[in-house]
Design an enzyme around this catalytic site. Structure first.
Site, PDB file in Angstrom:
ATOM      1  N   SER A  29       0.986  -1.245  -0.046  1.00  0.00           N
ATOM      2  CA  SER A  29       0.101   0.070   0.037  1.00  0.00           C
ATOM      3  C   SER A  29       0.943   1.262  -0.120  1.00  0.00           C
ATOM      4  CB  SER A  29      -1.014  -0.080   1.172  1.00  0.00           C
ATOM      5  OG  SER A  29      -1.984   0.897   0.995  1.00  0.00           O
ATOM      6  N   ASN A  30       0.353   2.508   0.282  1.00  0.00           N
ATOM      7  CA  ASN A  30       1.157   3.740   0.483  1.00  0.00           C
ATOM      8  C   ASN A  30       0.532   4.540   1.387  1.00  0.00           C
ATOM      9  OD1 ASN A  30      -1.058   5.331  -0.696  1.00  0.00           O
ATOM     10  ND2 ASN A  30      -0.897   4.120  -2.462  1.00  0.00           N
TER      11      ASN A  30
END
Ligand code: C5P
Length: 228
Positions: A29-30
């Site tokens: 993810s980020n």
């Protein structure tokens, strides 16, 4: 007098990060907080729009008057976007979509291997959600975001053309206290016009005010654009 320039309009907004599973307990993810997309949703509802907010996993409350659709992966976000895109006049892609996902997420938890120093993950490209919405024959007015660390205007112009967008909200994420996770943001707006391009520089300000400025400009351009 009431100031509701988006009355009777449906707006679809994507927000937050996506989560791409590696196995049943892990993901890629980020750091997207979703704040900008949620601010846009709140502003659109306040201006009178019907708002569908397609959100990746974030820790934010749903703005009042907004219909929220929670998703995890880019593919889920893509499917939700296309389920709703045909019904809206304005689509704003604010999500930080993961560019890649694991080609084959493991069915069971990945185990640490004795005697092996590395682990190779094979990734495949995710669909470009906003470009695919902009490619629909019944396309809405499409606004995308460009987070850059240099050559803001050139990359934004390239994104406008390459993804077939109507407007780009470009921000310099290397500026202190702005962008990812922050409460303030600044942006350069670029849009297509019949004769070339228009632009507007929005100075650093709270994301709520910036969101309203972006929406007002997008609504004005949408009204000025002959879509017949
Ligand atoms: O190419 P880049 O990720 O910088 O483009 C950012 C814009 O494209 C944002 O509007 C983002 O929401 C959208 N995007 C998307 N689907 C992807 C990647 C980006 O909708 N797979």
């Amino acid at each position: 007098p009431e100031d509701r320039p988006a009355d009777g309009l449906t707006v679809v907004i994507t927000a937050g990060p996506t989560r791409e599973p590696l196995d049943p307990v892990r993901y890629l993810s980020n750091h997207s907080s979703g704040k900008m997309g949620f601010a846009l949703a709140a502003a659109a509802a306040a201006l009178g729009a019907r708002v569908h907010l397609i959100s990746g996993p974030v820790a934010l409350a749903t703005p009042i008057g907004v219909e929220r659709h929670d998703v995890e992966s880019a593919r889920e976000m893509h499917d939700a976007a296309h389920r709703l895109a045909g019904e809206c006049a304005l689509f704003i892609g604010c999500a930080a979509v993961a560019d890649y996902r694991a080609e084959a997420p493991a069915e069971h938890k990945l185990k640490k291997r004795e005697g092996e120093d590395g682990l190779t993950l094979r990734l495949v490209k995710n669909p470009d959600i906003i470009a695919s919405v902009a490619a629909r024959p019944d396309r809405p007015y499409v606004v995308g975001f460009a987070a850059e660390t240099r050559d803001l205007e050139a990359y934004a112009r390239d994104k406008l053309a390459r993804k077939g967008l109507d407007m780009v909200v470009a921000n310099d994420v290397s500026r202190q206290g702005l962008g990812f996770g922050a409460d303030d943001n600044a942006a350069l707006l670029l849009w297509r016009e019949a004769e070339g391009e228009g632009q507007e520089d929005l100075p650093p300000q709270p994301k709520a005010r910036l969101a309203e400025a972006v929406l007002r400009r997008a609504l004005e351009r949408l009204a000025a654009t002959d879509r017949s």
